[in-house]
Design a protein around this motif. Sequence first.
Motif, PDB file in Angstrom:
ATOM      1  N   GLY A  37       0.799  -1.219   0.000  1.00 34.31           N
ATOM      2  CA  GLY A  37       0.000   0.000   0.000  1.00 34.31           C
ATOM      3  C   GLY A  37       0.827   1.262   0.000  1.00 34.31           C
ATOM      4  O   GLY A  37       1.607   1.511   0.914  1.00 34.31           O
ATOM      5  N   ASP A  65      -7.929  -3.085   6.710  1.00 33.14           N
ATOM      6  CA  ASP A  65      -8.392  -1.736   7.023  1.00 33.14           C
ATOM      7  C   ASP A  65      -7.261  -0.925   7.633  1.00 33.14           C
ATOM      8  O   ASP A  65      -6.251  -1.472   8.077  1.00 33.14           O
ATOM      9  CB  ASP A  65      -9.628  -1.766   7.930  1.00 33.14           C
ATOM     10  N   LYS A  66      -7.430   0.394   7.659  1.00 32.70           N
ATOM     11  CA  LYS A  66      -6.325   1.274   8.025  1.00 32.70           C
ATOM     12  C   LYS A  66      -6.805   2.414   8.919  1.00 32.70           C
ATOM     13  O   LYS A  66      -7.992   2.747   8.918  1.00 32.70           O
ATOM     14  CB  LYS A  66      -5.663   1.836   6.761  1.00 32.70           C
ATOM     15  N   SER A 176      -9.641  -0.470   3.016  1.00 40.74           N
ATOM     16  CA  SER A 176      -8.600  -0.286   2.011  1.00 40.74           C
ATOM     17  C   SER A 176      -9.202   0.378   0.776  1.00 40.74           C
ATOM     18  O   SER A 176     -10.334   0.075   0.381  1.00 40.74           O
ATOM     19  CB  SER A 176      -8.007  -1.646   1.635  1.00 40.74           C
ATOM     20  N   VAL A 205      -2.177  -0.527   9.838  1.00 40.17           N
ATOM     21  CA  VAL A 205      -2.620  -1.349   8.708  1.00 40.17           C
ATOM     22  C   VAL A 205      -2.999  -2.703   9.286  1.00 40.17           C
ATOM     23  O   VAL A 205      -2.129  -3.469   9.724  1.00 40.17           O
ATOM     24  CB  VAL A 205      -1.517  -1.525   7.646  1.00 40.17           C
TER      25      VAL A 205
END
Length: 297
Positions: A37, A65-66, A176, A205
């Motif tokens: 990413g 997911d972040k 994401s 992350v």
Amino acid sequence: MVSPGILLVDKPAGLTSHDVVARTRRAFGTRKVGHAGTLDPMATGLLVIGIEGATRLLTYIVGADKTYEATIRLGQTTGTDDADGAILTRASTQDWAGVTAEGVADGVRALTGSISQVPSSVSAIKVDGKRAYDLVRAGEEVVLAAREVTVSRFDVLAQRQGDGFLDLDVVVDCSSGTYIRSLARDLGAGLGVGGHLTSLRRTRVGDFDVADAVGIDALDDATVLTPAEAAVRVLDRLDVSAEEARDLRHGKRLVGQAARLAGALAAAIDEDGVLVGIVEKRGSDLKSAMNMPEAVR
């Protein structure tokens, strides 16, 4: 021989993600390095780096997911939706007249949850095989298709009034593919004053946290997570016997074993704590979706 693993790096501002990969290659003496990413040069924070055979794990990390910490500047728009672009518009006193604290809160709520988002035209999304930001820099007009993303948290932590602008310090948990620049742009547009991003830091992350990351100048002495340690942070763990590990490595199915997986995928770990690979359900069986080299530890 370079040991495979996952390296967490705290990227400083001014470097591209490719710059960090290049420095990691030099530090570890291998060309086989990738990341899960991209971060823009302006952004700081967590880059998840794969080294040697562990680059195979990046496919399973990139979709995690972040969490981001950011500053949104309301009252100005830029050509890039962030501070790297030239200012295009400034809100007038009349524009600000209708902006209230409740209106800002409503705007944030409207951008929380499952939303349709148009990515910034200077994103890394490919259009006809070329990066959108390269097309924009070449003078082409780029309009990207909207995509569904999930913003599970969008909290305003602090705000500061400036001369003709309002800065909001925010924290965002998102799926994401969510663009924080687009949130800034859309929040400003909804309020009628425009907006862009002035700072961005990725702090998480999946289960990887920037608190565990090394700085760019500490790569030579950096400790990496083993493939097994990294895999169980993003996937369920499936402990397998020596015989099962051998079968998976040889491409054989574990017949009738699908019920051992709660989800669709799991990290198969052998009796020595080594990552065999990623397994998936196939009917009532389990089969390898990805195998690691047998020497990986």
